[in-house]
Design a protein around this motif. Structure first.
Motif, PDB file in Angstrom:
ATOM      1  N   TRP A  35       0.781  -1.273   0.102  1.00  0.00           N
ATOM      2  CA  TRP A  35      -0.075   0.120   0.005  1.00  0.00           C
ATOM      3  C   TRP A  35       0.929   1.323  -0.026  1.00  0.00           C
ATOM      4  O   TRP A  35       0.468   2.318  -0.357  1.00  0.00           O
ATOM      5  CB  TRP A  35      -0.943   0.156   1.020  1.00  0.00           C
ATOM      6  CG  TRP A  35      -2.171  -0.808   1.156  1.00  0.00           C
ATOM      7  CD1 TRP A  35      -1.976  -2.422   1.287  1.00  0.00           C
ATOM      8  CD2 TRP A  35      -3.414  -0.786   0.833  1.00  0.00           C
ATOM      9  NE1 TRP A  35      -3.254  -2.944   1.039  1.00  0.00           N
ATOM     10  CE2 TRP A  35      -4.080  -2.058   0.836  1.00  0.00           C
ATOM     11  CE3 TRP A  35      -4.155   0.549   0.511  1.00  0.00           C
ATOM     12  CZ2 TRP A  35      -5.311  -2.037   0.295  1.00  0.00           C
ATOM     13  CZ3 TRP A  35      -5.473   0.669  -0.023  1.00  0.00           C
ATOM     14  CH2 TRP A  35      -6.096  -0.780   0.020  1.00  0.00           C
ATOM     15  N   PRO A  38       3.732   2.349  -3.947  1.00  0.00           N
ATOM     16  CA  PRO A  38       3.724   3.307  -4.940  1.00  0.00           C
ATOM     17  C   PRO A  38       4.127   4.793  -4.773  1.00  0.00           C
ATOM     18  O   PRO A  38       4.858   5.307  -5.498  1.00  0.00           O
ATOM     19  CB  PRO A  38       2.186   3.415  -5.528  1.00  0.00           C
ATOM     20  CG  PRO A  38       1.573   1.924  -5.029  1.00  0.00           C
ATOM     21  CD  PRO A  38       2.412   1.861  -3.664  1.00  0.00           C
ATOM     22  N   ALA A  39       3.589   5.226  -3.551  1.00  0.00           N
ATOM     23  CA  ALA A  39       3.980   6.497  -3.290  1.00  0.00           C
ATOM     24  C   ALA A  39       5.561   6.582  -2.908  1.00  0.00           C
ATOM     25  O   ALA A  39       5.945   7.403  -3.263  1.00  0.00           O
ATOM     26  CB  ALA A  39       3.183   6.943  -1.813  1.00  0.00           C
ATOM     27  N   PHE A  42       7.509   6.691  -6.221  1.00  0.00           N
ATOM     28  CA  PHE A  42       7.388   7.914  -6.918  1.00  0.00           C
ATOM     29  C   PHE A  42       8.010   9.012  -6.198  1.00  0.00           C
ATOM     30  O   PHE A  42       8.827   9.830  -6.772  1.00  0.00           O
ATOM     31  CB  PHE A  42       5.609   8.318  -6.883  1.00  0.00           C
ATOM     32  CG  PHE A  42       5.479   9.547  -7.516  1.00  0.00           C
ATOM     33  CD1 PHE A  42       5.404   9.443  -9.137  1.00  0.00           C
ATOM     34  CD2 PHE A  42       5.497  10.850  -6.996  1.00  0.00           C
ATOM     35  CE1 PHE A  42       4.991  10.540  -9.637  1.00  0.00           C
ATOM     36  CE2 PHE A  42       4.960  11.971  -7.629  1.00  0.00           C
ATOM     37  CZ  PHE A  42       4.970  11.895  -8.994  1.00  0.00           C
ATOM     38  N   PHE A  46      11.629  10.987  -7.420  1.00  0.00           N
ATOM     39  CA  PHE A  46      11.445  12.507  -7.913  1.00  0.00           C
ATOM     40  C   PHE A  46      12.064  13.459  -6.713  1.00  0.00           C
ATOM     41  O   PHE A  46      11.956  14.808  -6.760  1.00  0.00           O
ATOM     42  CB  PHE A  46      10.146  13.131  -8.279  1.00  0.00           C
ATOM     43  CG  PHE A  46       9.702  12.464  -9.633  1.00  0.00           C
ATOM     44  CD1 PHE A  46      10.351  13.162 -10.663  1.00  0.00           C
ATOM     45  CD2 PHE A  46       9.023  11.291  -9.751  1.00  0.00           C
ATOM     46  CE1 PHE A  46       9.975  12.617 -12.070  1.00  0.00           C
ATOM     47  CE2 PHE A  46       8.685  10.681 -11.100  1.00  0.00           C
ATOM     48  CZ  PHE A  46       9.171  11.402 -12.014  1.00  0.00           C
TER      49      PHE A  46
ATOM     50  N   ILE B  80      -2.421  13.082  -8.854  1.00  0.00           N
ATOM     51  CA  ILE B  80      -1.587  12.248  -8.301  1.00  0.00           C
ATOM     52  C   ILE B  80      -1.511  12.029  -7.122  1.00  0.00           C
ATOM     53  O   ILE B  80      -1.308  11.020  -6.401  1.00  0.00           O
ATOM     54  CB  ILE B  80       0.085  12.534  -9.039  1.00  0.00           C
ATOM     55  CG1 ILE B  80      -0.112  12.640 -10.358  1.00  0.00           C
ATOM     56  CG2 ILE B  80       1.069  11.968  -8.202  1.00  0.00           C
ATOM     57  CD1 ILE B  80       1.409  12.951 -11.110  1.00  0.00           C
ATOM     58  N   LEU B  84      -2.035   8.590  -4.841  1.00  0.00           N
ATOM     59  CA  LEU B  84      -0.868   7.731  -4.031  1.00  0.00           C
ATOM     60  C   LEU B  84      -0.890   7.931  -2.566  1.00  0.00           C
ATOM     61  O   LEU B  84      -0.367   7.179  -1.717  1.00  0.00           O
ATOM     62  CB  LEU B  84       0.386   8.511  -4.613  1.00  0.00           C
ATOM     63  CG  LEU B  84       0.789   7.960  -6.375  1.00  0.00           C
ATOM     64  CD1 LEU B  84       2.363   8.650  -6.471  1.00  0.00           C
ATOM     65  CD2 LEU B  84       0.693   6.400  -6.376  1.00  0.00           C
ATOM     66  N   LEU B 140       5.223  16.089 -12.456  1.00  0.00           N
ATOM     67  CA  LEU B 140       6.022  15.120 -11.549  1.00  0.00           C
ATOM     68  C   LEU B 140       6.793  15.527 -10.419  1.00  0.00           C
ATOM     69  O   LEU B 140       6.354  15.186  -9.354  1.00  0.00           O
ATOM     70  CB  LEU B 140       6.861  14.163 -12.725  1.00  0.00           C
ATOM     71  CG  LEU B 140       6.137  13.419 -13.534  1.00  0.00           C
ATOM     72  CD1 LEU B 140       6.871  12.661 -14.478  1.00  0.00           C
ATOM     73  CD2 LEU B 140       4.898  12.458 -12.880  1.00  0.00           C
ATOM     74  N   ALA B 143       4.355  17.337  -7.929  1.00  0.00           N
ATOM     75  CA  ALA B 143       3.472  16.377  -7.135  1.00  0.00           C
ATOM     76  C   ALA B 143       4.412  15.807  -5.951  1.00  0.00           C
ATOM     77  O   ALA B 143       4.085  15.543  -4.804  1.00  0.00           O
ATOM     78  CB  ALA B 143       2.894  15.336  -7.948  1.00  0.00           C
TER      79      ALA B 143
END
Lengths: 315, 272
Positions: A35, A38-39, A42, A46, B80, B84, B140, B143
């Protein structure tokens, strides 16, 4: 943020209860790492990868085209010999200290005042909040227009501003930058103090009043000590914000006159995107992060902030 | 025993009202008059002839396009974040594994990373990914940098859900998915609206990422439009200020409707 929707959940609970008598094993019904994955991926890609990459780039030579070449400690030794760099670090420090010195008393007083519950305070606090909503670009452009030497307020109030151009002297330009920062960010710090001042137990004030302590004494002996945690939170935000002041410098003074308002964040931007020295810029960026982290850690340690239980709640 | 009114504090707060209000007043009245009137009357005088030309000119001058671009960036960033962050916050609050705890600490670390610190490597990465001068290249990182605050806010709200509710559903054999959809999301509505307001504010006001990662005028966002306008037509102060007003109108509208969500979110970050 109260949650009062309990009845609806009760009804679903009843409808779900159909012939399930076995108890679930531990861990069943709890979300797994998937869960968060993904966060995490990401954010890692970045935010954390670039942070690691800035360390790598600070040891390379790169002009924005082609690929970076390893350059050892070259960027770092150039930085130490660069008079503008030394001056920019000094200026960053000046911005940070001035910003904190100006904003802290104003926001403590406003925050404590706004913590009262009369209606007019609520309305005024709503107005005071507006500068924080605006983009730093909008705020800087607005102030540049308001302080324009030919068409702005200084042309109407010579008794206050004199004939000179505020942006033309170092003291004037630094003053403008501190003023604009104060205008925009005081609401944030006010809000921090407002929340904390509301949480001060009323019995303390009652006891003080019975002992005959006046308003000023109450402020210094009850309110201020109770705001200690918030002062640290607010100061850390100010230090990180002050060291990284960039947008306002770019729009209001372009680092000038000369290099008199070129702080490190702006110097980094210039090095990278004007002189295309991305390696040197990375070294400055890394230096800024290190200084900001170090100052924050020292403040946390010195004030014993990390030992206070209440601040750790929810973290 | 009611304390008597504190006149000194009241007076101080009025001074601050003046400090906050004066620039806003100068801005508003400047935008409703022509350049020559503004120059003749000075910044403080109330205009005699009202005009909306400044706004019309700005919109013709590309600001309509910048508006659209900013709206695209904002909607995508919010999308996004909404996709997320809620599962992340749910895992932070309810997962019993060590890995999620570590992830949360990484996000807390992220709170302290200023975007300037990563702008050079970001430029490198976005270039390598072929996203330079593309709105996606702005969306991107924006976010990603909105996520730590949102995770902090939302996990705080989810922690307020009493454990009994989770346990009741777990005993009934509900899967994490079901608990997430039927219990956690409905009870976190206040937090969800806070993170929507918060991330859209950050996306709308973003400056550094668009400055460094876009170039052409068709990919300009509104903050970049303002910045360029100032460098190109810095003397047209009424036109410039009309652009500032245009850029902040949507935010002031959101503020009118979502003030509570925003203020609570900020208090939750700093005030605990």
């Amino acid at each position: 943020m109260t949650t009062a929707a309990v009845p609806t959940v009760d009804s679903t609970e009843k409808s779900v209860r159909h012939g399930r008598s076995h108890r679930p094993a531990t861990g069943v019904g709890r979300p797994g790492f998937a869960w968060a994955a993904p966060a995490a991926v990401f954010f890692g890609l970045f935010a954390l990868v670039p942070l690691l990459l800035v360390v790598v780039l600070s040891f390379t030579r790169w002009n924005g085209l082609g690929s970076p070449e390893f350059a050892g400690l070259d960027n770092w030794s150039r930085l130490l010999d660069d008079p503008v760099m030394v001056k920019s670090l000094w200026l960053s420090l000046v911005f940070t200290v001035l910003g904190a010195v100006v904003q802290t008393p104003i926001s403590i007083l406003l925050g404590v005042w706004a913590a009262g519950r009369q209606r007019n305070r609520a309305v005024l606090s709503a107005v005071y909040f507006v500068p924080l909503l605006l983009s730093i670009t909008a705020v800087s452009v607005l102030w540049r227009a308001v302080l324009d030497p030919n068409f702005g307020v200084p042309s109407q109030a010579k008794w206050l501003f004199g004939d000179g151009n505020l942006f033309g002297t170092q003291v004037g330009a630094i003053g403008v930058l501190v003023l604009v920062g104060t205008w925009q960010f005081t609401p944030l710090h006010t809000l921090i103090y407002q929340g904390a001042a509301r949480a001060v137990p009323g019995v303390l004030y009652e006891a003080a009043r019975i002992d005959g302590a006046g308003r000023v004494r109450q402020f210094f002996h009850i309110t201020l000590p109770q705001l200690r945690n918030s002062i640290v939170t607010s100061m850390i935000l100010m230090v990180v914000g002050g060291l990284t002041t960039f947008d306002t410098v770019l729009i209001l003074t372009q680092g000038g006159p000369g290099t008199d308002t070129t702080n490190s964040a702006y110097y980094m931007y210039q090095k990278a995107f004007k002189s295309f020295d991305f390696g040197g810029a990375s070294a400055i960026a890394l230096l800024l992060v290190l200084v900001a982290t170090l100052v924050s850690l020292v403040m946390v340690r010195l004030t014993g902030y990390d030992r206070m239980r209440s601040t750790m709640e929810g973290v | 025993m009611k304390p008597r009114p504190n006149y000194l504090a009241g007076f101080g707060s009025l001074i601050w009202l003046f400090v906050v209000g004066l620039p806003l007043y100068v801005m508003l009245i400047a935008t409703f008059q022509s350049r020559t009137d503004y120059a003749a009357n000075g910044p403080l005088a109330f205009p005699e002839r009202f005009t909306l030309d400044n706004y019309v000119n700005d919109l013709d001058d590309g600001f309509a396009q910048y508006f659209l671009n900013t709206a695209i960036v904002t909607v995508c960033v919010v999308g996004i974040v909404l996709l997320l962050v809620p599962p992340l916050a749910y895992a932070i609050v309810r997962s019993d594994g060590k890995a999620t705890g570590r992830v949360f600490r990484l996000f807390l670390l992220g709170l302290a990373i200023p975007s300037q610190a990563v702008i050079v490597p970001m430029f490198y990465l976005i270039n390598e990914a072929g996203l330079y001068d593309n709105l996606l290249g702005v969306i991107l990182p924006t976010a990603a940098f909105a996520m730590p605050v949102c995770a902090l806010i939302l996990s705080g709200v989810m922690r307020d859900i009493t454990p009994e509710l989770y346990e009741a559903m777990t005993v009934d054999g509900a899967t994490p998915w079901r608990i997430f959809l039927q219990l956690v999301l409905p009870l976190s509505k206040s937090g969800l609206s806070t993170i929507v307001v918060f991330s859209s504010l950050q996306a709308w006001n973003g400056f550094l990422f668009p400055l460094v990662l876009t170039q052409s005028s068709e990919n300009k966002v509104i903050t970049m439009g303002l910045y360029d306008f100032q460098t190109e037509h810095g003397v047209d102060i009424p036109g410039l200020l009309a652009a500032v007003v245009l850029s902040m109108l949507p935010i002031l509208l959101v503020y009118l409707f979502a003030r509570r969500a925003l203020v609570q979110g900020l208090m939750g970050v700093g005030g605990k």
